[in-house]
Design an enzyme around this catalytic site. Structure first.
Site, mmCIF file in Angstrom:
data_model
loop_
_atom_site.group_PDB
_atom_site.id
_atom_site.type_symbol
_atom_site.label_atom_id
_atom_site.label_comp_id
_atom_site.label_asym_id
_atom_site.label_seq_id
_atom_site.Cartn_x
_atom_site.Cartn_y
_atom_site.Cartn_z
ATOM 1 N N LYS A 147 1.267 -12.706 0.023
ATOM 2 C CA LYS A 147 1.328 -11.645 1.030
ATOM 3 C C LYS A 147 2.735 -11.521 1.574
ATOM 4 O O LYS A 147 3.280 -10.442 1.712
ATOM 5 C CB LYS A 147 0.337 -11.980 2.155
ATOM 6 C CG LYS A 147 -0.302 -10.827 2.845
ATOM 7 C CD LYS A 147 -1.564 -10.313 2.220
ATOM 8 C CE LYS A 147 -1.452 -9.969 0.759
ATOM 9 N NZ LYS A 147 -2.702 -9.810 0.101
ATOM 10 N N ARG A 174 -0.269 4.400 -3.730
ATOM 11 C CA ARG A 174 -0.508 3.685 -4.981
ATOM 12 C C ARG A 174 0.781 3.090 -5.560
ATOM 13 O O ARG A 174 0.714 2.237 -6.423
ATOM 14 C CB ARG A 174 -1.131 4.642 -6.011
ATOM 15 C CG ARG A 174 -2.502 5.091 -5.628
ATOM 16 C CD ARG A 174 -2.958 6.234 -6.501
ATOM 17 N NE ARG A 174 -3.199 5.841 -7.873
ATOM 18 C CZ ARG A 174 -4.381 5.504 -8.370
ATOM 19 N NH1 ARG A 174 -5.437 5.510 -7.588
ATOM 20 N NH2 ARG A 174 -4.509 5.177 -9.625
ATOM 21 N N HIS A 187 6.160 -34.615 -5.529
ATOM 22 C CA HIS A 187 6.330 -34.773 -6.972
ATOM 23 C C HIS A 187 7.382 -33.804 -7.510
ATOM 24 O O HIS A 187 7.326 -33.414 -8.677
ATOM 25 C CB HIS A 187 4.982 -34.614 -7.678
ATOM 26 C CG HIS A 187 3.991 -35.644 -7.233
ATOM 27 N ND1 HIS A 187 4.084 -36.965 -7.615
ATOM 28 C CD2 HIS A 187 2.945 -35.575 -6.378
ATOM 29 C CE1 HIS A 187 3.113 -37.648 -7.034
ATOM 30 N NE2 HIS A 187 2.406 -36.823 -6.273
ATOM 31 N N GLU A 246 -2.463 -17.411 -0.993
ATOM 32 C CA GLU A 246 -2.629 -16.052 -0.486
ATOM 33 C C GLU A 246 -1.539 -15.722 0.541
ATOM 34 O O GLU A 246 -0.971 -14.630 0.526
ATOM 35 C CB GLU A 246 -4.049 -15.884 0.103
ATOM 36 C CG GLU A 246 -4.357 -14.542 0.716
ATOM 37 C CD GLU A 246 -4.056 -13.344 -0.178
ATOM 38 O OE1 GLU A 246 -3.886 -13.502 -1.398
ATOM 39 O OE2 GLU A 246 -3.961 -12.240 0.375
ATOM 40 N N TRP A 282 4.802 5.940 -11.898
ATOM 41 C CA TRP A 282 5.273 4.561 -11.769
ATOM 42 C C TRP A 282 5.768 4.181 -13.152
ATOM 43 O O TRP A 282 4.966 4.032 -14.074
ATOM 44 C CB TRP A 282 4.100 3.681 -11.320
ATOM 45 C CG TRP A 282 4.451 2.290 -10.939
ATOM 46 C CD1 TRP A 282 4.928 1.856 -9.732
ATOM 47 C CD2 TRP A 282 4.300 1.109 -11.747
ATOM 48 N NE1 TRP A 282 5.094 0.492 -9.745
ATOM 49 C CE2 TRP A 282 4.720 0.005 -10.967
ATOM 50 C CE3 TRP A 282 3.872 0.870 -13.051
ATOM 51 C CZ2 TRP A 282 4.716 -1.299 -11.441
ATOM 52 C CZ3 TRP A 282 3.867 -0.434 -13.535
ATOM 53 C CH2 TRP A 282 4.285 -1.502 -12.721
ATOM 54 N N LYS A 324 -0.676 0.011 -6.168
ATOM 55 C CA LYS A 324 -1.946 -0.418 -5.574
ATOM 56 C C LYS A 324 -2.966 -0.815 -6.630
ATOM 57 O O LYS A 324 -3.676 -1.790 -6.493
ATOM 58 C CB LYS A 324 -2.484 0.702 -4.679
ATOM 59 C CG LYS A 324 -3.769 0.346 -3.950
ATOM 60 C CD LYS A 324 -3.552 -0.771 -2.945
ATOM 61 C CE LYS A 324 -4.837 -1.222 -2.287
ATOM 62 N NZ LYS A 324 -4.677 -2.557 -1.676
ATOM 63 N N CYS A 341 0.231 5.257 -11.339
ATOM 64 C CA CYS A 341 0.469 6.694 -11.218
ATOM 65 C C CYS A 341 -0.696 7.396 -10.523
ATOM 66 O O CYS A 341 -1.847 7.006 -10.690
ATOM 67 C CB CYS A 341 0.635 7.314 -12.597
ATOM 68 S SG CYS A 341 1.799 6.448 -13.634
ATOM 69 N N GLU A 344 5.399 -10.335 -1.321
ATOM 70 C CA GLU A 344 5.296 -8.986 -1.885
ATOM 71 C C GLU A 344 5.841 -7.916 -0.948
ATOM 72 O O GLU A 344 6.337 -6.895 -1.386
ATOM 73 C CB GLU A 344 3.863 -8.658 -2.317
ATOM 74 C CG GLU A 344 2.881 -8.455 -1.197
ATOM 75 C CD GLU A 344 1.477 -8.106 -1.680
ATOM 76 O OE1 GLU A 344 1.345 -7.323 -2.627
ATOM 77 O OE2 GLU A 344 0.513 -8.617 -1.104
ATOM 78 N N ASN A 397 -1.793 9.136 -16.809
ATOM 79 C CA ASN A 397 -1.814 7.806 -16.203
ATOM 80 C C ASN A 397 -2.257 6.844 -17.301
ATOM 81 O O ASN A 397 -3.255 7.097 -17.957
ATOM 82 C CB ASN A 397 -2.822 7.791 -15.041
ATOM 83 C CG ASN A 397 -2.730 6.511 -14.228
ATOM 84 O OD1 ASN A 397 -1.916 5.650 -14.514
ATOM 85 N ND2 ASN A 397 -3.565 6.413 -13.208
ATOM 86 N N GLY A 398 -1.520 5.764 -17.510
ATOM 87 C CA GLY A 398 -1.896 4.798 -18.547
ATOM 88 C C GLY A 398 -0.744 4.567 -19.515
ATOM 89 O O GLY A 398 0.408 4.886 -19.206
HETATM 90 C C1 F6R Z 1 -1.706 -8.316 -3.322
HETATM 91 C C2 F6R Z 1 -2.563 -7.425 -4.084
HETATM 92 C C3 F6R Z 1 -2.715 -7.654 -5.552
HETATM 93 C C4 F6R Z 1 -4.138 -7.306 -6.012
HETATM 94 C C5 F6R Z 1 -4.225 -7.372 -7.545
HETATM 95 C C6 F6R Z 1 -5.624 -7.103 -8.033
HETATM 96 O O1 F6R Z 1 -1.757 -8.012 -1.963
HETATM 97 O O2 F6R Z 1 -3.125 -6.500 -3.562
HETATM 98 O O3 F6R Z 1 -2.361 -8.949 -5.916
HETATM 99 O O4 F6R Z 1 -5.032 -8.194 -5.427
HETATM 100 O O5 F6R Z 1 -3.345 -6.424 -8.099
HETATM 101 O O6 F6R Z 1 -6.037 -5.823 -7.667
HETATM 102 P P1 F6R Z 1 -7.576 -5.449 -7.647
HETATM 103 O O7 F6R Z 1 -8.202 -6.244 -6.559
HETATM 104 O O8 F6R Z 1 -7.603 -3.969 -7.382
HETATM 105 O O9 F6R Z 1 -8.122 -5.818 -8.985
#
Ligand code: F6R
Length: 606
Positions: free
Chosen positions: A483, A27, A502, A479, A74, A601, A2, A486, A98-99
Site C-alpha cells: 500500500k 483505471r 538472517h 499489505e 495504458w 486498477k 485501458c 504503490e 483493450n487487451g
Molecule cells: C494494490 C492493488 C493490487 C490488486 C491486484 C489484484 O492496492 O489493488 O495489488 O489487488 O492487482 O487485483 P484484483 O483484486 O482486481 O484481482
C-alpha cells in the site's frame, strides 16, 4: 487498464464520451482519444496525458454527432505517443481495443505482403488493418473472420465508415458491459461509465458480438444466433462512484469500510450465531472430500489470501498454500477433485487470476471465488462465488475491497470448519460474535486518522522503510508495504520479524523507519525482542498493538493502539491503520493518491 466507452443515441456523443472517459480515469492510463461520426466521415481526436488534455482539444460546438467511441490507453505495445493512442483507423475501420493481440507480429508480416504497413507501434492498429483487409461490406461476417485469426485477450469497439451510427463490439477475455436507456445504447469496459444511464446492464458474453444502434443492442454468438444475455443490476448509484465530499477516492473508500463490512458480513449470519452461505448458493457438500486448499490471487488480494491460510489451517487443520496467480500455471500445480481452489479478485477480471482459475477448473478442482464485481469473468467461471459487497472501488490502491475479501474468507473458513465439524457450536457462536465486533472496531480505528496523519508527516523524506510482524501480522506487513510503496513511491519491504537477522538487519541504520505490528499475544514477547534488535541499530519504530497495553517507552517512537479485538480478528483494524499511513504519507509527499504512476486498477493483461 485501458478504458472503453461507446455510445449511439440521442445525446451529443462528444460529451457522453468525455464524461465516460473521466469516469474511467481511475483505471490508470497514459493517453486518451475519441472518434465519432460526422456528416463527412469519422473524426478522431487523441492525445497523450490526461482526459483534460483531450477535452481541451475537442471543439465544444461543431456538429451534433450522436455516435462514437472513446478510449483511455495504458501502454503495452509501443510507447506513450499521440500516434499510438486509440482510436486507430485503417481504411474503412476505426477502433478501440483493450487487451493484447498476441499474434500481431505474424499478422503484421502477412499484411506487409499485401503492401499494408502500420503507422503506429501498436498491436491494435494491426487488428484495425486485419479487419479492414477482410471487410467487403458485411461487418458481422468480417468480425467473425477476424476473430478466428486474432489470438490473445481483447475487447473491441469498431466503427465502419460506411455504417453510420452503428457500433460493433466483440470480446474475448477483456470485459465489456452494456446497457440500453432512453438516451441510447452504451457500452463500456466497466459499470462506472454506464451507471449514469442505467442500473440494469449485461456483460457481453465472451466470443459474442454486440451491434449497437440508437434503440437496440443486438447480441449474437459466433454462429450468428441471437442471444439474450442475463440482466444484472447494480445497487449503487452515481454518488457512490463520486468522491462524496472526500478529497480522494482512496480516503472515501477507507471510510466506507464499516459500511462495506456490514454489507458483506451481516446478510451471511443467521440467528446472530451461525454462518449462512446458502444465499450465495454454496452448499456444505462442497467441503466434503476436500483435503487441501489452494488460494490464488494477485497483489493485495493475494495478501488477503495469506491471512486466509493462517485462518483455515488453524480452524480446519488441513494444508493451505497461497499461490501468486501469475506464477501458478507455470508451476504445474498439484490439484484434483479433492482440492478447493479459492481465487480472490476485486475486479474479477485480473488476467493471471482468471488463468489460474481456468487451470483449476480443467483439473477438476472445486473452485470458489471471492469477487467484488458482479458478473465478472472470474465470478462467472467459478463453480461458486462469494461476492464482496464493497461497492465500486475507484482508487487504484485497494482498501475496502481488501477488508471485504478478508471478511468473506473468515465466513468461508467458518462455514468450512462447521461442515467438517472442526469446531463446536460454542466456538462457532464466539467466532461470529468476534467477526461482528470487527465493524465497530474499524469505525473506532478511523478515529486514529489525525494521529496517523501526524505520524506520516515524519515519513515524508524517507527513502526506505520496513514493515515487520509475526504470525498473522506478517501478511499484514506485506499489505502495509504494497500500500505504501504503490502510492507514496517509498521503497519498502515486509519481513517476518524473526527473519530480519538472517540478512536484512544489515540495512537497519540510524533513523530508518520500521513499522512493527505486534498484535498477536502468542508471539508478542518474541516480537518485542525483534523490535529491540532494530531499535538497538537506531531504527525509528512505529509500533502497532492490539489495545492500549503497557509498554517500555524506549522501544518505540510512535505507538498506535488499535481498539481491542480477539487476536484472530486484528487484520481488519491493522489494515485500516496501514491504509491511512500510506494515504497520508503520499499526501505529505505531494503525489497523486488515486492514480499512481504506471499502475492500473484492473490488470487485464498477463
Ligand atoms: C494494490 C492493488 C493490487 C490488486 C491486484 C489484484 O492496492 O489493488 O495489488 O489487488 O492487482 O487485483 P484484483 O483484486 O482486481 O484481482
Amino acid at each position: 487498464m485501458c478504458g472503453i466507452i461507446g455510445f449511439t443515441g440521442y445525446l451529443d456523443v462528444k460529451n457522453v464520451l468525455l464524461e465516460g472517459l473521466e469516469a474511467l480515469e481511475y483505471r490508470g492510463y497514459d493517453s486518451a482519444g475519441i472518434a465519432f461520426f460526422e456528416q463527412d466521415g469519422i473524426k478522431t481526436i487523441k492525445t497523450t496525458g490526461k482526459v483534460s488534455n483531450l477535452i481541451d482539444k475537442v471543439e465544444k460546438n461543431g456538429n451534433n454527432s450522436t455516435c462514437g467511441i472513446g478510449h483511455t490507453r495504458w501502454a503495452t505495445h509501443g510507447g506513450v505517443s499521440d500516434t499510438n493512442s486509440h482510436p486507430h483507423t485503417f481504411g474503412n475501420v476505426t477502433l478501440i481495443h483493450n487487451g493484447i493481440i498476441e499474434n500481431y507480429h505474424e499478422l503484421e508480416t502477412e499484411l506487409a505482403k499485401q503492401g499494408k504497413y502500420p503507422v503506429s507501434q501498436t498491436d491494435t492498429e494491426i487488428a484495425a488493418m486485419l479487419i479492414d483487409s477482410l471487410y467487403h461490406g458485411d461487418p458481422m461476417d468480417t468480425i467473425k473472420k477476424a476473430m478466428s485469426q486474432l489470438e490473445g485477450a481483447y475487447a473491441f469497439c469498431i466503427l465502419f465508415a460506411d455504417q453510420p451510427d452503428v457500433i460493433y463490439c466483440l470480446r474475448n477475455g477483456s470485459p465489456l458491459v452494456a446497457c440500453q436507456s432512453k438516451e441510447g445504447s452504451v457500452i463500456a469496459s466497466d459499470m462506472v461509465a454506464l451507471i449514469k444511464y442505467s442500473k440494469e446492464y449485461f456483460v457481453l458474453p465472451e466470443l459474442h458480438i454486440a451491434k449497437l444502434t440508437k434503440d437496440n443492442i443486438e447480441v449474437t454468438n459466433f454462429d450468428g444466433e441471437i442471444v439474450i444475455p442475463q440482466k444484472l443490476y447494480v445497487k449503487w448509484d452515481m454518488s457512490a462512484a463520486r468522491k462524496g465530499g472526500y478529497e480522494h477516492f482512496m480516503l472515501k473508500e477507507i471510510h466506507e469500510q464499516p459500511s462495506s463490512l456490514r454489507s458483506t458480513i451481516m446478510p451471511r449470519i443467521v440467528n446472530g450465531s451461525l454462518p449462512d452461505l446458502s444465499g450465495d448458493g454454496i452448499p456444505d457438500t462442497i467441503f466434503d472430500d476436500i483435503n487441501r486448499v489452494i488460494i490464488t490471487a494477485c497483489g493485495t488480494a493475494m495478501h488477503a489470501g495469506l491471512v486466509g491460510r493462517v485462518l483455515i489451517e488453524k480452524l480446519i487443520r488441513i494444508p493451505v498454500t497461497v499461490e501468486i496467480a501469475s506464477e501458478f500455471r507455470y508451476q504445474d500445480p498439484i490439484m484434483d477433485e479433492n482440492t478447493l481452489v479459492i481465487t480472490i479478485s476485486q475486479s474479477g477480471e485480473t488476467a493471471d487470476t482468471l488463468a489460474a482459475l481456468r487451470l483449476s477448473n480443467e483439473n477438476k478442482a472445486k473452485t470458489v471465488s471471492i469477487v467484488n464485481v458482479k458478473g465478472s469473468s472470474i465470478a462467472r467461471e467459478s463453480n461458486y462465488v462469494l461476492y464482496t459487497h464493497a461497492g465500486p472501488e475507484i482508487a487504484v490502491a485497494s482498501t475496502k475491497a481488501y477488508t471485504a475479501q478478508l471478511s468473506c474468507i473468515y465466513l468461508l473458513a467458518l462455514q468450512f470448519a462447521k461442515a467438517k465439524k472442526a469446531i463446536s457450536d460454542t466456538e462457532c457462536t464466539s467466532f461470529i460474535h468476534h467477526l461482528q465486533q470487527v465493524i465497530p472496531a474499524v469505525e473506532k480505528t478511523l478515529f486514529l486518522e489525525k494521529e496517523l496523519d501526524e505520524i506520516s508527516s515524519h515519513l515524508k523524506e524517507t527513502q526506505d522503510l520496513f514493515f515487520i510482524g509475526r504470525g498473522i501480522d506478517y501478511p499484514l506487513s506485506c499489505e502495509g508495504s504494497i500500500k505504501l510503496k504503490e502510492i507514496s513511491y517509498i521503497h519498502s519491504e515486509a519481513y517476518a520479524a524473526g527473519e530480519l537477522k538472517h540478512g536484512t538487519l544489515s540495512l537497519i541504520i540510524e533513523g530508518i523507519p520500521v513499522i512493527a505490528l505486534a498484535t498477536q499475544a502468542n508471539v508478542y514477547s518474541k516480537m518485542i525482542s525483534n523490535i529491540r534488535e532494530v531499535r538497538a541499530r537506531g531504527a525509528m519504530v512505529i509500533l502497532v498493538t492490539n489495545g492500549d497495553i503497557a509498554l517500555d517507552s524506549s522501544i518505540f517512537d510512535y505507538h498506535i493502539a488499535l481498539p481491542e479485538l480477539d487476536d484472530m480478528f486484528t487484520p481488519f483494524t491493522t489494515a485500516v491503520v496501514l491504509q491511512l499511513l500510506a494515504y497520508y504519507t503520499t499526501l505529505h509527499r505531494g503525489y497523486n493518491v488515486d492514480q499512481p504512476r504506471n499502475l492500473a486498477k484492473s490488470v487485464t493483461v498477463e
